[in-house]
Design a protein around this motif. Structure first.
Motif, PDB file in Angstrom:
ATOM      1  N   MET A   1      -0.138  -1.533  -0.922  1.00  0.00           N
ATOM      2  CA  MET A   1       0.949  -2.369  -1.451  1.00  0.00           C
ATOM      3  C   MET A   1       0.627  -2.780  -2.876  1.00  0.00           C
ATOM      4  O   MET A   1      -0.454  -3.301  -3.151  1.00  0.00           O
ATOM      5  CB  MET A   1       1.124  -3.616  -0.571  1.00  0.00           C
ATOM      6  CG  MET A   1       2.235  -4.531  -1.052  1.00  0.00           C
ATOM      7  SD  MET A   1       2.471  -5.935   0.066  1.00  0.00           S
ATOM      8  CE  MET A   1       3.893  -6.706  -0.694  1.00  0.00           C
ATOM      9  N   SER A  21      -5.756  -6.778   1.200  1.00  0.00           N
ATOM     10  CA  SER A  21      -5.041  -5.607   1.703  1.00  0.00           C
ATOM     11  C   SER A  21      -5.379  -4.322   0.954  1.00  0.00           C
ATOM     12  O   SER A  21      -4.876  -3.253   1.297  1.00  0.00           O
ATOM     13  CB  SER A  21      -3.528  -5.841   1.602  1.00  0.00           C
ATOM     14  OG  SER A  21      -3.136  -6.011   0.244  1.00  0.00           O
ATOM     15  N   SER A 219      -0.061  -8.854   1.233  1.00  0.00           N
ATOM     16  CA  SER A 219      -0.011  -7.918   2.354  1.00  0.00           C
ATOM     17  C   SER A 219      -0.829  -8.481   3.500  1.00  0.00           C
ATOM     18  O   SER A 219      -2.046  -8.623   3.401  1.00  0.00           O
ATOM     19  CB  SER A 219      -0.567  -6.547   1.932  1.00  0.00           C
ATOM     20  OG  SER A 219      -0.487  -5.628   2.985  1.00  0.00           O
ATOM     21  N   GLU A 224       4.448  -8.212   7.218  1.00  0.00           N
ATOM     22  CA  GLU A 224       4.961  -7.010   7.882  1.00  0.00           C
ATOM     23  C   GLU A 224       6.074  -7.361   8.866  1.00  0.00           C
ATOM     24  O   GLU A 224       6.962  -6.533   9.121  1.00  0.00           O
ATOM     25  CB  GLU A 224       3.816  -6.307   8.612  1.00  0.00           C
ATOM     26  CG  GLU A 224       2.738  -5.754   7.677  1.00  0.00           C
ATOM     27  CD  GLU A 224       1.564  -5.168   8.436  1.00  0.00           C
ATOM     28  OE1 GLU A 224       1.621  -5.158   9.682  1.00  0.00           O
ATOM     29  OE2 GLU A 224       0.590  -4.734   7.789  1.00  0.00           O
TER      30      GLU A 224
END
Length: 287
Positions: A1, A21, A219, A224
């Motif tokens: 990301m 992340s 992230s 998500e």
């Protein structure tokens, strides 16, 4: 990301938000940059690669993940951040308790701008519109983020936007599963990885409700699940520092400003609600 926040966000704010992340090699590059900003300005991508023990391509990818075209652009941004921090003066304690407290406050003040570095006009508009129009709003938080949820619910209620808050994780999941379309589940999670909070968010999503998340890292499991997220980088310098000295101060500042924006959006409804609150406060005060 890759970085999706403000183009003006300084490198360290981007690193704190994205490092957890990033791939292992890129994370090592990011950590090296954060730990030695001055040295980063003087190094080439190849020199950083050799110092960290990765390939030159990994250094370039790390810079791109942080939102820069390449490593030269990252070096320029780091130089700019150094220049800005130098202009704010030395932040040192004098060995006393009061001096240490002052240094801590000064350090926090110097990083206030980082708290909005990951925000965009689009994400804020999504949050304000959803909170204003939702039939029901369930605010969810656990662990160290729980006090923020209580404060947020009280502020939303004072703005004429009633919101629900439950402290038991099972009760949260039950309520979330019954939200349905047209409702909002607003999750506050500094880490974005609290298992109980993630379970509630998934239950809300399963009901058809919109899931909004406020978190410190770009992230994470909560981003998500969420339909939209406000990324609020912590005031600490690194992910490791955030784990050791966890702070929710940045999130608190943004929640306060967010409620003010919701109140403004609600127009007369928001102003009438504030007037009613002031009337109650006036009646409760005794000389």
């Amino acid at each position: 990301m890759a970085w999706e926040g403000s183009a003006d966000a300084p490198p360290t704010a981007r690193i704190v938000a994205l490092a957890p992340s990033m791939h292992s090699g890129e994370r090592r590059v990011a950590a090296a940059v954060a730990e030695d900003l001055a040295g980063t300005v003087e190094r080439t991508a190849q020199e950083v690669a050799e110092a960290v023990g990765v390939g030159r391509a990994t250094v370039i990818r790390a810079a791109q993940t942080l939102g820069y075209d390449g490593f030269p652009q990252l070096r320029v941004a780091v130089a700019g951040e150094l220049a800005l921090s130098a202009s704010s003066g030395e932040l040192t304690a004098d060995g006393t308790l009061l001096g240490s407290l002052r240094a801590s406050f000064d350090r926090f003040a110097s990083r206030i701008g980082h708290t909005i570095a990951g925000l965009t006009e689009e994400s804020l508009e999504t949050f304000v519109r959803a909170l204003d129009s939702a039939g029901r709003v369930l605010v969810v938080a656990n662990g160290l983020s729980s006090p923020l949820a209580l404060d947020l619910v009280l502020r939303l209620s004072s703005a004429g936007r009633p919101a629900e808050l439950l402290f038991d994780p099972l009760a949260q999941r039950i309520a979330a599963r019954q939200l349905g379309e047209g409702s909002v589940c607003l999750v506050v999670s500094g880490s974005g990885a609290n298992e109980e909070t993630i379970a509630v968010a998934r239950a809300a999503a399963g009901s058809g409700a919109s899931v909004l998340a406020m978190t410190s890292f770009a992230s994470s499991p909560i981003t998500e699940v969420a339909d939209a997220a406000l990324i609020v980088p912590p005031v600490n310098d690194s992910f490791r520092d955030e784990l050791l000295h966890t702070s929710r101060a940045a999130l608190m500042l943004v929640t306060e400003a967010l409620v003010d924006a919701v109140t403004t959006r609600r127009g007369d409804r928001g102003r009438d609600a504030r007037a009613a609150v002031l009337a109650e406060l006036g009646a409760a005060i005794r000389e």
